[in-house]
Structures are given as structure tokens and as C-alpha cells.
Write a protein that holds these residues in place. Sequence first.
Motif, mmCIF file in Angstrom:
data_model
loop_
_atom_site.group_PDB
_atom_site.id
_atom_site.type_symbol
_atom_site.label_atom_id
_atom_site.label_comp_id
_atom_site.label_asym_id
_atom_site.label_seq_id
_atom_site.Cartn_x
_atom_site.Cartn_y
_atom_site.Cartn_z
ATOM 1 N N SER A 5 0.834 -1.208 0.000
ATOM 2 C CA SER A 5 0.000 0.000 0.000
ATOM 3 C C SER A 5 0.862 1.250 0.000
ATOM 4 C CB SER A 5 -0.912 0.004 1.233
ATOM 5 O OG SER A 5 -1.650 1.203 1.302
ATOM 6 N N GLN A 6 0.498 2.227 -0.862
ATOM 7 C CA GLN A 6 1.211 3.500 -0.904
ATOM 8 C C GLN A 6 0.818 4.398 0.265
ATOM 9 O OE1 GLN A 6 0.460 5.274 -4.705
ATOM 10 N NE2 GLN A 6 1.387 3.581 -5.871
ATOM 11 N N ASP A 7 -0.362 4.137 0.820
ATOM 12 C CA ASP A 7 -0.853 4.939 1.950
ATOM 13 C C ASP A 7 -0.817 4.064 3.203
ATOM 14 O OD1 ASP A 7 -2.131 6.472 3.815
ATOM 15 O OD2 ASP A 7 -3.865 6.941 2.562
ATOM 16 N N PRO A 8 -0.003 4.404 4.192
ATOM 17 C CA PRO A 8 0.088 3.568 5.395
ATOM 18 C C PRO A 8 -1.222 3.478 6.164
ATOM 19 C CG PRO A 8 1.197 5.679 5.725
ATOM 20 C CD PRO A 8 0.845 5.605 4.273
ATOM 21 N N LYS A 9 -2.182 4.377 5.898
ATOM 22 C CA LYS A 9 -3.470 4.327 6.581
ATOM 23 C C LYS A 9 -4.455 3.377 5.908
ATOM 24 C CE LYS A 9 -3.151 9.073 8.370
ATOM 25 N NZ LYS A 9 -3.814 10.398 8.424
ATOM 26 N N GLN A 10 -4.104 2.912 4.707
ATOM 27 C CA GLN A 10 -4.996 2.030 3.955
ATOM 28 C C GLN A 10 -4.490 0.589 3.998
ATOM 29 O OE1 GLN A 10 -5.558 3.317 -0.052
ATOM 30 N NE2 GLN A 10 -6.500 5.273 0.504
ATOM 31 N N ILE A 11 -5.421 -0.331 3.854
ATOM 32 C CA ILE A 11 -5.077 -1.743 3.690
ATOM 33 C C ILE A 11 -5.235 -2.091 2.223
ATOM 34 C CG2 ILE A 11 -5.669 -4.127 4.287
ATOM 35 C CD1 ILE A 11 -6.562 -3.153 6.983
ATOM 36 N N SER A 12 -4.189 -2.606 1.638
ATOM 37 C CA SER A 12 -4.180 -2.905 0.216
ATOM 38 C C SER A 12 -5.116 -4.072 -0.104
ATOM 39 C CB SER A 12 -2.762 -3.252 -0.229
ATOM 40 O OG SER A 12 -2.756 -3.777 -1.536
ATOM 41 N N LEU A 13 -5.681 -4.058 -1.313
ATOM 42 C CA LEU A 13 -6.483 -5.200 -1.771
ATOM 43 C C LEU A 13 -5.620 -6.447 -1.894
ATOM 44 C CD1 LEU A 13 -8.912 -3.735 -4.459
ATOM 45 C CD2 LEU A 13 -9.472 -4.613 -2.195
ATOM 46 N N VAL A 14 -4.330 -6.252 -2.161
ATOM 47 C CA VAL A 14 -3.413 -7.405 -2.186
ATOM 48 C C VAL A 14 -3.369 -8.057 -0.808
ATOM 49 C CG1 VAL A 14 -1.019 -8.121 -2.527
ATOM 50 C CG2 VAL A 14 -2.020 -6.386 -4.021
ATOM 51 N N THR A 15 -3.360 -7.238 0.227
ATOM 52 C CA THR A 15 -3.374 -7.759 1.594
ATOM 53 C C THR A 15 -4.660 -8.534 1.856
ATOM 54 O OG1 THR A 15 -2.059 -5.874 2.327
ATOM 55 C CG2 THR A 15 -3.195 -7.118 4.034
ATOM 56 N N TYR A 16 -5.774 -7.991 1.388
ATOM 57 C CA TYR A 16 -7.050 -8.699 1.526
ATOM 58 C C TYR A 16 -7.017 -10.045 0.787
ATOM 59 C CZ TYR A 16 -10.038 -5.276 3.889
ATOM 60 O OH TYR A 16 -10.623 -4.462 4.828
ATOM 61 N N ALA A 17 -6.524 -10.021 -0.429
ATOM 62 C CA ALA A 17 -6.505 -11.237 -1.246
ATOM 63 C C ALA A 17 -5.635 -12.318 -0.616
ATOM 64 C CB ALA A 17 -6.019 -10.905 -2.655
ATOM 65 N N LEU A 18 -4.410 -11.928 -0.226
ATOM 66 C CA LEU A 18 -3.505 -12.901 0.383
ATOM 67 C C LEU A 18 -4.019 -13.354 1.751
ATOM 68 C CD1 LEU A 18 -0.038 -11.293 -0.475
ATOM 69 C CD2 LEU A 18 -1.161 -13.213 -1.602
ATOM 70 N N GLY A 19 -4.581 -12.426 2.509
ATOM 71 C CA GLY A 19 -5.072 -12.770 3.836
ATOM 72 C C GLY A 19 -6.287 -13.667 3.807
ATOM 73 N N GLN A 20 -7.145 -13.495 2.810
ATOM 74 C CA GLN A 20 -8.377 -14.271 2.753
ATOM 75 C C GLN A 20 -8.180 -15.663 2.161
ATOM 76 O OE1 GLN A 20 -11.860 -13.238 3.837
ATOM 77 N NE2 GLN A 20 -11.487 -15.415 3.841
ATOM 78 N N PHE A 21 -7.120 -15.848 1.383
ATOM 79 C CA PHE A 21 -6.952 -17.110 0.650
ATOM 80 C C PHE A 21 -6.883 -18.318 1.579
ATOM 81 C CE2 PHE A 21 -4.346 -20.439 -1.257
ATOM 82 C CZ PHE A 21 -5.030 -20.658 -2.447
ATOM 83 N N PHE A 22 -5.999 -18.301 2.564
ATOM 84 C CA PHE A 22 -5.812 -19.487 3.398
ATOM 85 C C PHE A 22 -6.986 -19.754 4.341
ATOM 86 C CE2 PHE A 22 -1.430 -18.834 2.014
ATOM 87 C CZ PHE A 22 -1.089 -20.127 1.656
ATOM 88 N N PRO A 23 -7.618 -18.740 4.942
ATOM 89 C CA PRO A 23 -8.832 -19.042 5.713
ATOM 90 C C PRO A 23 -9.934 -19.682 4.876
ATOM 91 C CG PRO A 23 -7.985 -16.904 6.348
ATOM 92 C CD PRO A 23 -7.178 -17.345 5.163
ATOM 93 N N VAL A 24 -10.120 -19.189 3.636
ATOM 94 C CA VAL A 24 -11.141 -19.793 2.777
ATOM 95 C C VAL A 24 -10.760 -21.210 2.408
ATOM 96 C CG1 VAL A 24 -12.297 -19.658 0.538
ATOM 97 C CG2 VAL A 24 -11.902 -17.586 1.838
ATOM 98 N N LEU A 25 -9.483 -21.424 2.087
ATOM 99 C CA LEU A 25 -9.020 -22.770 1.729
ATOM 100 C C LEU A 25 -9.199 -23.728 2.898
ATOM 101 C CD1 LEU A 25 -7.623 -24.702 -0.223
ATOM 102 C CD2 LEU A 25 -5.422 -23.863 0.629
#
Length: 902
Positions: free
Chosen positions: A516-536
Motif C-alpha cells: 500500500s502506498q498509503d500507510p493508513k490504507q489496507i491494500s487489496l493485495v493484503t485482503y486477497a492474500l489474507g483471505q486465501f488461506f482461511p477460505v481454503l
Amino acid sequence: MAPSKPWGAVRSLLVLAPVLILAPSIAYWNHKTLPAPLTELTDSVSNLPQISEAQILGFAKHLSEEIGYRTVGTEEHALADKWMVEQANLIKKQCEAIVAETGRKLECEVSRQEGNGHHRFDMMGKRLYKTYVNLSNIIVRISDGTEEGKKHALLVNSHLDSTLPSPGAADDALSVGVMLDCMRVLINTPGWSPVHAAIFLFNHAEESLQDGSHLFSTQHPWAPTARAVINLEAAGTTGRELLFQATSEQMIEAYSHVPRPYGTVFANEIFSSGIILSDTDFRQFEEYINITGLDMAVVGNSYLYHMRKDLVENIEVGVAQHMGENSLALIKYLTSDKSSLAELADGAKPPATVFLTYVGRIFVSYSYTTAKVMYGILFWFTLVVAKARNKSAHKNVFVPEQVDAAIAVCAGVAGTLIAPNVVAVIMRNVLNKSLSWFSNPFAPLLLYGPACLLGALISQYRSVEKVKEKTLWTSLLAMQAGIALALQLANIGSGTIFFMSALPLTIVFVLNPFFSQDPKQISLVTYALGQFFPVLTASLLTIPTLEVFVPLTGRTGAEAPADHVIACIIAVVSCPGFPLVIPLAHRFGKRALLRGIIVTSILNAASIAYFSARNPYDDMHQKRLFVIHMENVTTSEQHLHLAASDGAPGFELLVNDIVREFGTLDHAPAPVVMNDHNSDWDSLYPFSAPIYIQSYDPRFIRGSCSLTQGGRGFSASGDISERWRFLTPFKVPLAVPAGYASPWVTEKKFSISAIEDEKDLVAGTRNLKIKIDHPGLIWTVIAFDAHVLKWDLDDNPPDEYARHHVKEASFYGTNSYILEMVIKTSVANPDGKLLINYMGLQEKGIWPAKKDVKEEGDAAMALFERLDDWLDRTTGGTVDALLMGDVLFVVMDYWNPAHYDL
């Protein structure tokens, strides 16, 4: 360079969609991947023997379709016994030829055990007593021929018999075939010689409530040498063989050596809790030999469990290969010098290992101690991460923010649980469309999944502008890690599901600044990587859970809250599987969240509309119908008894149609009130009786093929309340032809007699031996009320006046058994008189098992042939009926010191 503006909700969801599709797809592919079936008995390259699916299924087909329905007490049961003895002797002959040719240290012994016995088998909160006569087991012991090699043995078990309505191809002829093929491979493998003996038990009476395994455990001379057991079972016909019970550290370690592992601590703990509708011979080995072991079964497509379509043609390709290869590997390991069998002679270590199979063949295991350390470190680290996120904030702000976030997360969990249960209420109580999801194990995801999402979104509406997205992330991390640690501290290994969710979420959150370019934001990449293993992870657990629970929960009785059970299962797997729904709901603001609620509400309404129009049954996912043709010899009446074990709508209409077609009434009478004194359904007791629970002891125990509640030694004299009934029965009178003379009176003459009878006036007791004769009848049941002081069924009859049920299972052609007891007389009944309900199932009166000899089944089989054809035509094959011809009579005795008929 200014930070880019965050994408909107629709665009963001489109970006995340591949992850939400890919992870479940990987899980489903992994679940469905089975080994390629082998047809040849020998590997063409190594020239070594190999497990052959074709060979295994050949055995299963012979048992289930050429011999047929092998219900204990039938002629087919005896034919299976004869065939099994022949197969065991063939193994012995091959073994002896190999030893003569090669001089290998190998010995194969065959034992056909035959015996009588009785045992107490509590289930469904009921006391139940079993007695059996002349039952048999066939046992093969393979050893190195030395006494030392036979000192510590591995027991491998399957059962030859099948239950009343089923030919039993998977349950359990498949396992019989696996054991036979494993023996073939072992004795034909050059150089193989077991350090520890392997005892292959083909027990012959599991479906009659584990009589065969009880006979072996209590009476066979080889039983005391068994140190561990591998029990092979089936409650379905597809998918990998599941390890659902491992009772020691040593056996979990042994399982790690199989080539295709499929087992988790979750399945182990769920089964141990007693909520699964099943029990196995494992119970007898634990109780009477006191050994540890592994309980494994094919569980996919359990719609065919105990049904007519449990046929070889419906066993999925690769199932037998998977089961055979894993079983062979376990046998080789546990009979080798690396085995822990000798160590187990001094006792097993209780399971204290977290274990699971992840994607492919990855078998992960670690001790509870290691788990506590890992989860504790993770929990501490999540708190550090949460504090670091607010390092610039005032110290008085951090805690209130985290509290608000925790409240929001808890509200999300509550919404996820409440909303699908609201849908269940609508489907069951408002629309009268209970069980609309039944015919597909994954259908509940479509019905209750949108409701789970809707509940989660609605719960966030009031806090969406109050709680920040990042704060929700850190709160989620700490809560999931905290739950994992708390569960593990309570020695509940299933807490690992929260650890497996919290760990990747924590890692990607720490890495978020790189995305993320903005430290106050959570990147969609973070969402994608974070959600993958819980869903799996959630998908890997959800798929087998639904495959087991959807079919079985749909048959737990009309009064059972089946819709709510399935709704809760969907909600429970959704919470750790989709943890980022809640922070994502706060990402786009209140207006976007409102639009999401509206869209999800529309999806939810559409789902309800679709399922309200859906038929819960089809020709491969059938409604189970129980039918008894009852001839009451005492009253000379005949009745048709009809019952269902589900709450799907339409049963009363079906009963009315049957009554008009086959009965003597214009419409069905009111449902029969079932209790312990209604003996019309005693052939299925206690499945037919209402379930009770002691309010001061709400423990769960397992019961054979039935959901159970209560505890061993349940007494009717406690503070109890009725729970629910499995069967909703109707009793329909049938016309008796003029001049009809019952063969059960004129020819077969089944009876109850007192062959010894003594009354002690001083002690106030009656000591008698009752002989029960049942020519032509099997699975007889006697039920009576008495205060039993002593009997030969067990050493601990209830010290009170109570209802007793004694069920019998004996070998084909065995027509009598004896019950000895001492009963207490009373002022009201000084002679100790007994009123006995006596019922038996006609050996030639089971449809379709006995359709080839239907002429010998009297009036019951003539009716069943017409009824079965009518059901198939009118329901389109969506009903599987268990059709039984029963005979009942009631006898009131009088006391007389001479020999007499009761």
C-alpha cells in the motif's frame, strides 16, 4: 506522489473474486482426487504384488449382490459365513505353499469362532440388552510362527453382515475385500515376515448391535494378545477413507506413515463428542479388550448409508484403491520392528496431538505443548501488532478503539449465526419446506450462505463510521489468536482452525506497507492474500462436514431441528472462513454497506424462493420409509405400520395415499404416540422410542447408527424431559381374509416357556428360566416390566421396577434361547406375574431381500411386492422403503411350580 484513491466496492469485489473462487476450487479438487484404480494383482515393473481395486470390488460384489442381503439370522448370512471360511482357508493354503517353497518365517492360522453371549448396549439414553446364540466369526492370524511373534498383535476388523434394508456393498463388503487383498499382498511379498502378528477379524454381526465383535473380544483366545485395532467401516460410497477416530499418540504416529492420509483432529473430536449418528465395533474392542486404535470409514455420499442402493456400481472409482493402500501401509508398519505394539502392552498414551491433512498428502502433526507455545506467541504478537498500529495515538485511545472493534466483530459473529436460523424458521415453520436442501450436500451453502453474509453486514451498519478498518483487522487477529490459545489450553485441538486463520492474517497485515502506498490504507493485495488461506482451510473442512451431516441430519426425526443444525454448521464454518468480511464492510462507508445489505437481501429472498419450490428428494437421494406388516397372533389382527425419520413435508399425504390403496380406511388415522410401552416398533427399538435427556447429566454418548443422548447406566428414575422422536408412525388396519389361519399358530408355533420356575415366599422373589422359541423368526425382542434382582444379561440390572427390552440375534436355523432371572414380587403382584410383549421379524418376510422366495413370506410379502411397485411408480423412485414382516403376541403368565407356557 499522492496516494491513489481506494477502489469502490464493486471493483474491489471483482478483484477479490478469483481468490474466493480459487480457494474452494482447490479444496474441492483435493477432496475429489482419488488414486487411479489398479486392476492387475502384480506390478508389471517390480513384479511385486499390489493392491487391486478390481479384486476388492469383486469380493464386494459377490457378497452384496451374488449372496445378497446378509442380515444376521438369514440364510444369506449363513452363505456369507461359508464363503468367508472358504476364502480364509484359501489364504492359509497359499501361505503354506509359499512357506514350503521359500522357507519364509510365515504362519497363517484360521479360526472359525462360534459362541453364545449377551451384553448391555446402552444407546439413545435407553438401557438395551442383547443376547445371541451360535453366532460366528472368521479369524485369520498371520505371524512369523513364533510365540514371541504372537505375543503382541495388531487386530484388523471389518464385518460380513449387512443391515435390514441394504445389500451392504460399501458397508461393509468393501472393507472385507480390502482385508482379503491386504492378506494376499502380504503373504506374496518376498521377504516380508511380521515381527508382530496381524489378526484379521471378519466379524459376523455388527449391524445387530456389535454382537460379533463382542463375541471375539470376550471369548476368543487370541483377543488378549491384541494391542491395537484398525477398524474399517463405511457410511457412504464416495471419497477418501476418513480417519475419524484415533485414540492414542502411538496410533496417530502410525497413521502418519500411510501414503494417502485423510484425517483431522476436527473429525476426531467431533466423533468423540457423540453427535455423529454412528458407532462401530471399535466400541467393543475399547470396552472389553481395552485397546487403542484407528477407526476409518468411507463417508462421502452417505445418502446410500443403510439403503438399497449401497451397491458396487455406486462405489466411486478409486475408493477401494485408497482404502486398500492406506490399510496395507498401516498393517506393514504396525507389524514391523518399528511398531509400538509391544509398548502398548503397558498402556496407550492419550491423544495429545494436533493433526490434520492439508492439501494433497500433507499430514501435519504437532503436540499440544507445541500448540500452546505457538498459539501463545501468536497471541502476544497480535497484541504487539495492534499496539504498533496505534503507536502515534494517545494511550487512552487504544483500548477503547479495540473494545469497539471487538464488539463489532462479536456482533458480526452473532449476525452470522442468527440470520441463517431466521431463514430456517421461515422454511420450516412459515413455508413448511423443511429439508429443502437435502438432496445435495452443498445446497445448504446456497440457502444459508447469503443469510450468513446478510447477518454479518446488518450487524455492522451502526458501527461502520465509528470503527476503523485497520482497527477491525488488529482486533480480528487478537481475537482469533486468543480463541485458538484458549481452546488449546482446554486441550481442544480443533482450536487450530483459528490459528490457521489468524497466522496468515497477521503475516499479510505486517507486510501491508509493502503493498500500500498509503500507510493508513489496507491494500487489496493484503485482503486477497489474507483471505486465501482461511477460505481454503474452511473449504477443506466444510466439504466433508456437509457430506456427512447433510444426509444424516436429514434423517434424525421429524421433531429434530434439522434445518437449524445445518444452518448453524454453515454459520460456524463461515466465521473463521471469511474473517475479512467485517473489515471489508467498513472499507467503503455507510452508503456502500447499505447497498450491500439490499443486494444481499435480494439474493437471500431469491434463495428462499428457489428452495421453497425445490423437491428435497430424487432417485439417488431418497426419502427413507419404514414399513411393518404386523400380524398380532394374540388379537388375530393385521396392521400396516408406516413411519418416516425426517421432517420433510408430504409424509402425511403419502400415508393417506397408501391407506386408500392398501388399507381398510378412507384416510390415515392420527399418528401413533410412541413410548417405551408401545411394542409395535420394538424390532427397531430404541430407534423407535423417544429420546430423553437427564437434565442434570446432559452428556452425549454414541449409539449404533443413531443420534444418542444420555449416559451409560441411564435410569428412568431421574429428572428427565422428552426431547424428540426419530419416527413419526401411523398404524393402519388391514383386512384379514375370512377363514385365515395363521401359520404362526398352526405350524411354526413360536412360544415362551418357563422351563424352571421357583418362588421364594420368604424372600419375596421368583427365580425362573424363560425359553424363547422362534422358528422362522429372527431379531426377536421381548419387552416386559419387572423389578429384576439378578439375571444372566449383566451384573447390574436397575434396582427398581422398570421396563426392559431384550433383543436377540442368532445364526440361521437357531430357533431358541434362554433367559435366566430373579425378579422381586410385590404386594400388588405377589406371584411375580409377567406381561411379555414378544415380537420377531419373519426371516422370509423382508423385501426386497427375500423377493426370490416371496411365496414363502405369506401375506406380508404379497403386500410388499404390490406396495413397493406402487411406491416406485407414484414417487418416481424418490422413496426407499424398509419393508419388514413382523409377528407379535402378548402373553400374561400365572405362577405355577410346574412346567408351563407363559
